[in-house]
Design a protein around this motif. Structure first.
Motif, PDB file in Angstrom:
ATOM      1  N   ALA A 189       0.831  -1.202   0.000  1.00 21.49           N
ATOM      2  CA  ALA A 189       0.000   0.000   0.000  1.00 21.49           C
ATOM      3  C   ALA A 189       0.868   1.255   0.000  1.00 21.49           C
ATOM      4  N   THR A 190       1.939   1.202   0.783  1.00 22.15           N
ATOM      5  CA  THR A 190       2.807   2.368   0.876  1.00 22.15           C
ATOM      6  C   THR A 190       3.528   2.638  -0.431  1.00 22.15           C
ATOM      7  N   VAL A 191       4.028   1.573  -1.036  1.00 23.97           N
ATOM      8  CA  VAL A 191       4.757   1.738  -2.297  1.00 23.97           C
ATOM      9  C   VAL A 191       3.832   2.316  -3.356  1.00 23.97           C
ATOM     10  N   ALA A 192       2.586   1.889  -3.361  1.00 22.21           N
ATOM     11  CA  ALA A 192       1.641   2.426  -4.348  1.00 22.21           C
ATOM     12  C   ALA A 192       1.478   3.930  -4.159  1.00 22.21           C
ATOM     13  N   LYS A 193       1.375   4.357  -2.919  1.00 20.26           N
ATOM     14  CA  LYS A 193       1.214   5.795  -2.655  1.00 20.26           C
ATOM     15  C   LYS A 193       2.500   6.560  -2.979  1.00 20.26           C
ATOM     16  N   LEU A 194       3.633   5.961  -2.662  1.00 17.65           N
ATOM     17  CA  LEU A 194       4.898   6.622  -2.978  1.00 17.65           C
ATOM     18  C   LEU A 194       5.084   6.749  -4.493  1.00 17.65           C
ATOM     19  N   ARG A 195       4.697   5.713  -5.192  1.00 15.14           N
ATOM     20  CA  ARG A 195       4.820   5.770  -6.654  1.00 15.14           C
ATOM     21  C   ARG A 195       3.900   6.839  -7.231  1.00 15.14           C
ATOM     22  N   GLN A 196       2.740   6.963  -6.612  1.00 15.41           N
ATOM     23  CA  GLN A 196       1.815   8.003  -7.067  1.00 15.41           C
ATOM     24  C   GLN A 196       2.441   9.382  -6.849  1.00 15.41           C
ATOM     25  N   ALA A 197       3.060   9.549  -5.682  1.00 13.09           N
ATOM     26  CA  ALA A 197       3.727  10.823  -5.395  1.00 13.09           C
ATOM     27  C   ALA A 197       4.895  11.040  -6.349  1.00 13.09           C
ATOM     28  N   ALA A 198       5.640   9.966  -6.608  1.00  6.81           N
ATOM     29  CA  ALA A 198       6.784  10.081  -7.516  1.00  6.81           C
ATOM     30  C   ALA A 198       6.325  10.426  -8.932  1.00  6.81           C
ATOM     31  N   GLY A 199       5.200   9.832  -9.342  1.00  7.21           N
ATOM     32  CA  GLY A 199       4.677  10.130 -10.672  1.00  7.21           C
ATOM     33  C   GLY A 199       4.260  11.595 -10.787  1.00  7.21           C
ATOM     34  N   ALA A 200       3.627  12.098  -9.737  1.00  9.10           N
ATOM     35  CA  ALA A 200       3.189  13.496  -9.765  1.00  9.10           C
ATOM     36  C   ALA A 200       4.381  14.446  -9.784  1.00  9.10           C
ATOM     37  N   ALA A 201       5.477  14.011  -9.167  1.00  8.87           N
ATOM     38  CA  ALA A 201       6.662  14.876  -9.102  1.00  8.87           C
ATOM     39  C   ALA A 201       7.601  14.651 -10.284  1.00  8.87           C
ATOM     40  N   GLY A 202       7.256  13.751 -11.194  1.00 10.97           N
ATOM     41  CA  GLY A 202       8.141  13.452 -12.327  1.00 10.97           C
ATOM     42  C   GLY A 202       9.362  12.668 -11.908  1.00 10.97           C
ATOM     43  N   ALA A 203       9.262  11.962 -10.785  1.00 11.09           N
ATOM     44  CA  ALA A 203      10.426  11.262 -10.250  1.00 11.09           C
ATOM     45  C   ALA A 203      10.512   9.805 -10.685  1.00 11.09           C
TER      46      ALA A 203
END
Lengths: 249, 239
Positions: A189-203
């Motif tokens: 669950a955490t990785v999914a949220k982190l990936r979402q944040a990374a996607g929004a930040a272009g990371a």
């Protein structure tokens, strides 16, 4: 609220995995039982831990597990703190302190276990992690946020690997495997949220590079036959037309 | 139809056939391409399991990369204090790329991935983008990825158009935001179909490298894009 739960799960998952790893090691009575070569030397009891049960009977595998868990906790504290201080995006600035807080809680648990078993733990983060910290500190703005998110995602990957290692260890106790399973669930669950944040930040890691739209840099041999054929066709059609008009006149 | 008209009709038919064949075979701009011969051995950055300390890293490579924790990290030997850790010198955010042998200098700006998952290369072909989550210029580990347009429909040929002509051991310089300049030497060049660009190009671990990326291969005027990527790998220059 849901996002907050995801953030706290980062530290919780790592803590569970670390404790699961230690439990797995502690569940084996001897190094030989766990399939690990017997320790050649016994760890000296930590200060103030000489009277603790089990002190002086720590195996190399246990010491390694304590070291890894301890370093994982220190990394959470360090990376989390840096994200809170240097991040520019809201998600990084709020996620960082959460990570640091849970890292500190995890470290307290690990230190208590280590002291009970007579294992001394250092205070400094490993040189490798310090190099990563220095690398992050040299960045600013959005570049920092992007690199920070990638680094934290790397930590999640390591935590997942650690949990899977416990699950695949035939000598791990049932309690350790249950903790690892819980940790993996939280991690997903955490990785999914982190990936979402990374996607929004272009990371995220790019999948492609599109770097050319003009064609001016392209060159090639100019073909001869097609233009000649087309030209010949125009000439023949013209000649035919001229012929017909002349006959009609 | 008059028998006198038959020759004219025959010539007209031949003309139509020739014209149609010529038009069908006409390639337009489709056969134009950016060709880049491979250079050097297979890039070590793309080899399986490349890690710091391997042969390509050289004796001076620092064995540090994100996420790696040695098994005994954080352990204090019995009866001793923990040894002070000495972090490797950090790199610097690149702000300028130059190829002294080509008279090429270009500003570098940090870029990430766009929502579609492609690297957000700067629009101007005179500016190049540094993949910001990747390694810093002069960093101890990982790939410094710099990408730029080979050309642009609105701004002409780009600075990265020199990549196909770079030669082995040619110098590439990156100036960091802190004023330091880091020198690299061209080691390899490869081209890949865009869809098969190796993910290892963006490796954040392994020995330090500079990776320059642009487009190449056949240019499709319809989609206004190239078929391939050209990748040049440069290694830190020994000082």
């Amino acid at each position: 609220m849901r996002l907050r739960r995801g953030r706290t799960a980062v530290g919780t998952a790592l803590a569970a995995i670390a404790l699961a790893t230690l439990s797995a090691c502690s569940s084996s009575d001897t190094a030989t039982d766990s399939g690990i070569p017997p320790s050649t030397t016994s760890a000296a009891p930590a200060e103030g831990a000489a009277a603790q049960p089990g002190a002086g009977q720590v195996t190399d595998a246990q010491r390694a597990a304590f070291g890894q868990a301890h370093q994982g906790a220190l990394a959470l504290v360090a990376f989390g703190g840096l994200g809170g201080e240097q991040g520019v995006g809201e998600q990084v600035r709020t996620l960082g302190p959460e990570l640091a807080e849970h890292g500190r809680a995890l470290d307290e648990q690990i230190r208590a276990l280590a002291t009970a078993q007579g294992v001394a733990l250092g205070d400094q983060i490993a040189a490798e992690q310090q190099a990563v910290l220095a690398d992050l500190q040299a960045r600013s703005g959005q570049a920092f946020d992007q690199a920070w998110l990638q680094t934290v995602l790397d930590l999640q990957q390591q935590a997942g690997d650690a949990a899977n290692a416990v699950l695949n260890d035939p000598n791990a106790s049932a309690e350790a495997k249950a903790a690892a399973r819980d940790a993996l669930t939280a991690l997903d669950a955490t990785v999914a949220k982190l990936r979402q944040a990374a996607g929004a930040a272009g990371a995220t890691t790019p999948r492609s590079v599109d770097a050319g739209t003009g064609g001016q840099a392209a060159s090639g041999d100019v073909p001869v036959v097609p233009p000649v054929l087309a030209g010949l066709g125009v000439v023949l059609l013209g000649a035919a037309g001229w012929w017909l008009r002349r006959r009609a006149a | 139809m008059s028998r006198r008209r038959w020759p004219a009709v025959l010539v007209a038919c031949c003309g139509v056939i020739c014209l149609a064949t010529g038009v069908v075979l006409w390639p337009g701009d489709g056969s134009r391409s950016v060709e880049a011969a491979d250079l050097g051995a297979v890039p070590a950055a793309l080899g399986a399991g490349a890690e710091p300390g391997d042969a390509a890293a050289g004796p001076g490579a620092a064995p540090s990369w994100p996420g790696h924790v040695p098994a005994d990290a954080g352990l204090a030997p019995p009866g001793s204090r923990p040894a002070p850790a000495e972090p490797a010198a950090a790199g610097s955010e690149p702000v300028e790329l130059s190829l002294p042998g080509r008279g090429v200098t270009a500003p570098v700006v940090p870029v990430g991935a766009d929502p579609a998952g492609a690297l957000a290369v700067p629009d101007s072909p005179r500016t190049v983008g540094w993949w910001a989550p990747g390694a810093l210029a002069g960093g101890a580990a990982g790939n410094v990825v710099i990408a730029g347009h080979v050309d642009s429909a609105t701004a002409g040929v780009g600075v990265m158009a020199v990549l196909p002509s770079l030669v082995a051991d040619e110098q590439v310089l990156l100036r960091g935001a802190d004023g330091r300049t880091f020198a690299y030497r061209v080691a390899t060049r490869r081209h890949y179909a865009k869809a098969r660009l190796p993910a290892e190009v963006f490796a954040r671990t392994g020995a330090p490298r500079l990776v320059l990326v642009t487009c190449g291969g056949r240019f499709d005027p319809g989609s206004r894009s190239y078929d391939d990527n050209i990748m040049v790998e440069a290694l830190p220059a020994r000082t």
